[in-house]
Design a protein around this motif. Sequence first.
Motif, PDB file in Angstrom:
ATOM      1  N   UNK B 166       0.817  -1.226   0.000  1.00  0.00           N
ATOM      2  CA  UNK B 166       0.000   0.000   0.000  1.00  0.00           C
ATOM      3  C   UNK B 166       0.843   1.264   0.000  1.00  0.00           C
ATOM      4  N   UNK B 167       1.873   1.259  -0.832  1.00  0.00           N
ATOM      5  CA  UNK B 167       2.690   2.474  -0.951  1.00  0.00           C
ATOM      6  C   UNK B 167       1.978   3.507  -1.803  1.00  0.00           C
ATOM      7  N   UNK B 169      -1.646   5.229  -3.411  1.00  0.00           N
ATOM      8  CA  UNK B 169      -3.071   5.455  -3.147  1.00  0.00           C
ATOM      9  C   UNK B 169      -3.591   6.450  -4.171  1.00  0.00           C
ATOM     10  N   UNK B 172      -6.854  12.965  -3.268  1.00  0.00           N
ATOM     11  CA  UNK B 172      -7.737  14.067  -3.674  1.00  0.00           C
ATOM     12  C   UNK B 172      -8.961  13.541  -4.429  1.00  0.00           C
ATOM     13  N   UNK B 181       1.981   8.794  -3.521  1.00  0.00           N
ATOM     14  CA  UNK B 181       2.582   8.134  -2.368  1.00  0.00           C
ATOM     15  C   UNK B 181       2.084   8.885  -1.142  1.00  0.00           C
ATOM     16  N   UNK B 182       2.498   8.474   0.018  1.00  0.00           N
ATOM     17  CA  UNK B 182       2.121   9.188   1.244  1.00  0.00           C
ATOM     18  C   UNK B 182       2.568  10.650   1.143  1.00  0.00           C
ATOM     19  N   UNK B 183       1.615  11.564   1.242  1.00  0.00           N
ATOM     20  CA  UNK B 183       1.868  13.009   1.169  1.00  0.00           C
ATOM     21  C   UNK B 183       2.601  13.411  -0.122  1.00  0.00           C
ATOM     22  N   UNK B 594       5.560   2.350   8.840  1.00  0.00           N
ATOM     23  CA  UNK B 594       4.471   3.233   8.383  1.00  0.00           C
ATOM     24  C   UNK B 594       4.998   4.504   7.722  1.00  0.00           C
TER      25      UNK B 594
ATOM     26  N   UNK C  38       1.768  15.691   9.036  1.00  0.00           N
ATOM     27  CA  UNK C  38       2.334  14.480   8.439  1.00  0.00           C
ATOM     28  C   UNK C  38       2.623  13.416   9.502  1.00  0.00           C
ATOM     29  N   UNK C  41      -0.417  11.705  10.706  1.00  0.00           N
ATOM     30  CA  UNK C  41      -0.938  10.677   9.794  1.00  0.00           C
ATOM     31  C   UNK C  41      -0.188   9.363   9.992  1.00  0.00           C
ATOM     32  N   UNK C  42       1.114   9.466  10.188  1.00  0.00           N
ATOM     33  CA  UNK C  42       1.914   8.255  10.411  1.00  0.00           C
ATOM     34  C   UNK C  42       1.469   7.573  11.709  1.00  0.00           C
ATOM     35  N   UNK C  45      -1.719   5.791  11.096  1.00  0.00           N
ATOM     36  CA  UNK C  45      -1.454   4.569  10.335  1.00  0.00           C
ATOM     37  C   UNK C  45      -0.981   3.466  11.273  1.00  0.00           C
ATOM     38  N   UNK C  46      -0.093   3.854  12.172  1.00  0.00           N
ATOM     39  CA  UNK C  46       0.470   2.891  13.106  1.00  0.00           C
ATOM     40  C   UNK C  46      -0.612   2.314  14.010  1.00  0.00           C
ATOM     41  N   UNK C  52       0.449   4.517   5.684  1.00  0.00           N
ATOM     42  CA  UNK C  52       0.315   5.972   5.777  1.00  0.00           C
ATOM     43  C   UNK C  52      -0.287   6.523   4.488  1.00  0.00           C
ATOM     44  N   UNK C  53       0.042   5.882   3.372  1.00  0.00           N
ATOM     45  CA  UNK C  53      -0.522   6.331   2.090  1.00  0.00           C
ATOM     46  C   UNK C  53      -2.044   6.201   2.097  1.00  0.00           C
ATOM     47  N   UNK C  56      -3.484   9.038   3.977  1.00  0.00           N
ATOM     48  CA  UNK C  56      -3.413  10.242   3.155  1.00  0.00           C
ATOM     49  C   UNK C  56      -4.470  10.217   2.040  1.00  0.00           C
ATOM     50  N   UNK C  60      -7.140  13.193   2.022  1.00  0.00           N
ATOM     51  CA  UNK C  60      -7.109  14.196   0.961  1.00  0.00           C
ATOM     52  C   UNK C  60      -8.397  14.234   0.151  1.00  0.00           C
ATOM     53  N   UNK C  67      -4.568  19.059   5.369  1.00  0.00           N
ATOM     54  CA  UNK C  67      -3.254  18.548   5.777  1.00  0.00           C
ATOM     55  C   UNK C  67      -2.208  19.663   5.842  1.00  0.00           C
TER      56      UNK C  67
END
Lengths: 387, 594, 156
Positions: B166-167, B169, B172, B181-183, B594, C38, C41-42, C45-46, C52-53, C56, C60, C67
């Motif tokens: 799940x890298x 996503x 928006x 990716x994350x952020x 994470x 940020x 969010x991590x 996720x944890x 984390x994605x 997000x 979003x 954010x």
Amino acid sequence: MSNTKLKKVDIIFSPYSVAPYEILRWMMEKDKQDIIDNLIESGLRGRGGAGFPTGLKWKFMASEQGDEKYIICNADEGEPGTFKDRKLLVEVPRKVISGMAIAAFATNSTKGYIYLRAEYNSLIPSLKRELDVYHEYAAKFGLDFTIEIFSGAGAYVCGEETALIESMEGKRGEPRNKPPYPIQNGYKGKPTLVNNVETLASVSMVCRYGAEKYKSYGTDDQRGSKLFSLSGDSLKEGVHELELGMKISDFVEEFGDGDTKAVQIGGVAGFCIPRKKFHETVIGEGNTTGGATMIFNSSRSMYNVLHNYLDFFAEESCGQCTPCRVGTQQLLKGIEAVKSGDKPIAYLDDLVKLSRTMKITSKCGLGQSVTNSFSSIVENFKEEMHH
Amino acid sequence: MSKIKLTIDSQLIEVEQGVTILDAAKMINVNIPTLCHHEDLCVSGNCRVCVVEVAGRERLEASCATPAEEGMDILTNSAKIRNARKDVVSLLVSEHNTQCTTCYRNTNCELQDLAAEYNVDGDKYMSVLKPNIEIDKSSWSIEKDDSKCIRCQRCVRTCAELQHVNALTASHKGHEMKISTFMDLPFNEVVCTNCGQCVNHCPTGALTERRYFDNVWEAIGDPDKHVVMNTAPSVRVALGEMLGFEVGTRVTGKMVTAMRKMGADSILDTDFSADLTIIEEGNELLTRLKKALVDGDTSVKLPMITSCSPGWVKFIEHMFPEHLGHLSTCKSPQQMFGALTKTYYAEQKGLDPKDIVSVAIMPCAAKKYEANRPEMNDSGYRDIDAGLTTREFGLMIKQAGLDFKNLEDSDFDSIMGESSGAGVIFGATGGVMEAALRTAYAVVTGRDVPFENLNITAVRGTEGIRNASIKIEDCLPEWNFLEGVDLNVAVAHGLKNARIIMDEVAAGKSNYHFIEVMGCPGGCIGGGGQPIPTNAEIRAKRIEAIYEEDMSKPIRKSHENPEIVKIYKEFLGEPLGEKSHHLLHTHYRKRNRY
Amino acid sequence: MLEVANIIEAKIEQYGRERQALIPILQGIIADKNFIAKDDMVLIAKELDISAADVYGTASFFSFIEDERKGKYVIRVCKSITCDMKNRRGILASLEKELRIKLGETTHDNLFTLHDVNCIGLCDQGPAMLINDEPYTHLTVEKIPIILREKRNQKN
């Protein structure tokens, strides 16, 4: 074509006339099947816009087996021009909550949520107070059905029931493929009945006054009364309860400011009716029944109106399916180009065709409905679309 | 399952209930175009290219996402459908970077194919491509170019469903919706295993491997450089797909000839170091077993798990950092090869290692990252200078103007060019396990594994997790402690299955002694660097070819490879010896989950 | 201000340590901090054991989950058609002038952030806006400085 003169009704907002949750108590003394049959008999259809017969939906829900079954009150009223659910939740929340509880009883459901849009967060304290009252009575009646508020987070598409469920599950509000429908596979994969706020309040009214009485409102095609959220160029902005089946001309006569050029019915996902068609258009026939009605007078630029709608759609599309995500951008960019002269007027015809492709190919009602307002504005107000 | 009847293009067919319209159509050879659909992944239904007409419905239905129903009357080709599909493809093109000529996926792009098929008019819709999109080149393995993305979410589903990483996503919504990716952090800063499955499943050029072939050409053209190329086992059974051969064709000999004609100085075989891995890893396993069973050493981690797959290694570093002790300390065959190229090979050939450029041709995106790990310099130099994918290599062969189909076969050079069948089967899931068992059983008992033709079918196949138990009997005296032991082994492929296996290990519930894990579905033959498309059917054919290659080898057991015998005698001394420890083994690092 | 970890823990207690707790968690943090950092969010996720994605991706999607750091008061001016017809542009201009920021920006004192927003269901009472959760209706250019003054005074 069936139609009736404009008739005002005053049922749904009438003050509570019985003891708290008395209607629920009555229903709990009845046979579950009878409640559903009565609802089918009433002819009540979903008041969110799609208009599926409510009793039938309950019947399907009742036939689903499971230890966990959910009732969700869809209070994600995001359609621009719609605010009737807000008023219901402010003024007669008990009728809405009763509707949920009756649904739970009739369909053997176990847990309820009011999915309240983020924009209505200020209603949470008063709703919670009413839920406290409800839970007290439910306990007294022996109904094991609790209701929680789930607060939305700002996304129009979550009014679509599967997107709503996705978001409750902590995911992006992207509508699912259907089938399966939420009744079979809803929240957390369990049978889930999603009903609009007004639908549930109407259920209370059907149960209070009986199907016969409810049915006596409206026409053969459209039973009962309906709330109309009225805004725009009118001196009577607000929520009006009317019998179904009236012509736009009657509506405009009552509510217009004397200079009405066009009426948007069913919100931005609905149709824009020009003056020349006021006499031939019956609200709710061949158009949508969500009840958002916006009146535009002759000072308004229909280009600006359409631009505003498209801006909204391009932002509020969930973005997953191609026709909706890109189509909304193309329509917006397209009318801008015609307005500026970069594209010929004939390009509008291409855009109308594109909007029809969106109608037949989009995954959910959002993309499918864009053509309603787009083609009705472009075709009826073409002269306003170019420079 | 009950059967239902329906009509597709006037043809009556009977299918199982629950089958989609798309699959029903396939059964009668009616092809419906798709984009977001991939056989490996769950149904998405978001591109809307596969729409069909169902009689009585005004709206078209996405055939990939709609179950066939009793009595449906379906058209897959009508004016209404063609117009709709053309519009949908046109819309995708309008948000796409249409600089196809400069795209790495030019001529192997599903959007391009459809745009051509539907003769899309590029002027009809205005471009809504977002300006100033920057390509993310931060990763050693993967490049992400959002301007080429059609938002089909195949990559998102791949990373989630096949790999459980799940890298990626969708982020928006509306016109801002994109794949992130994350952020939207650079790839090298997020939890990504570099496995490249997203690249392999991308229909366009939005996700590609980072490419190094220009550097390789540069080195080949430099007279002062000695370029050593080595190819992984699974490359030879997939490369042909890019060069006019049927899926599942073995092209080993032509591949070797091609490299020679391209100008490489030495053409060697990673299979050699696969054999070497078996010796080192097999001995490591036996040592661990001895410590645990005889010495009662509780610090020994069992099960021991293979470490050949760099996507898997990075996965366990991220996801199970407390359990790195289970990983074999053996470097992967690629990195063993690199370390030996710049030591043993250089010594034997009288070369200065600084002049050697080692190029590894791999089915893999993660191998690029692995080659660039800072610790991979035990030879005193970068052990591997460039890691190429099968795809890059195929492209180089085209660039070289070679008529691949008609090349003569030839053999790998020596030294480090000889391999056994056991080294070959590293390319398929279960192969490392089988190779290890062939050798370990022989070492311990002095006899061959008790399977016909040495084929340990119990660990073969494509089931996500497989296990087997082999009873060890009549041991040689020095291995007496293993007498009567049931050696429990398991094989997992695809990181989804790796996670399942590891959850057991982490919970202390794993009763295995030895586990093989490969990061990609099917093992290396289904690697992120393999030709596109890759799917279950193609993976099965490549696997079949791998086992054919094994059977064609005169030597089938790693320890019987004469070059292996030689290297221990002349250079390494003994398995797990000091030199091995220095050059062939590594350590791992804890990373954030994470 | 509460510790983010405590907010997360409280929501998990209520909604379970599963993904369906995600939006309530995000909202809980927003209610206290106005945005999700940020690192937070991590942390989420944890706690939910998702990537984390994924946090997000969901965060979003929704307009009310930010954010980026926001002011104490997030002003959201409705831009839907009927508010537009009733001079929401004038209201916006007035806000920009009073706050000396542009749409999308936050004042230097971190007190106000100015956004626009799609329909907030107050079409019959437009032009309308939300300040955090509170609706303000029948806005006029004259009312804007008064409302802002009120909010500034609340600070003290």
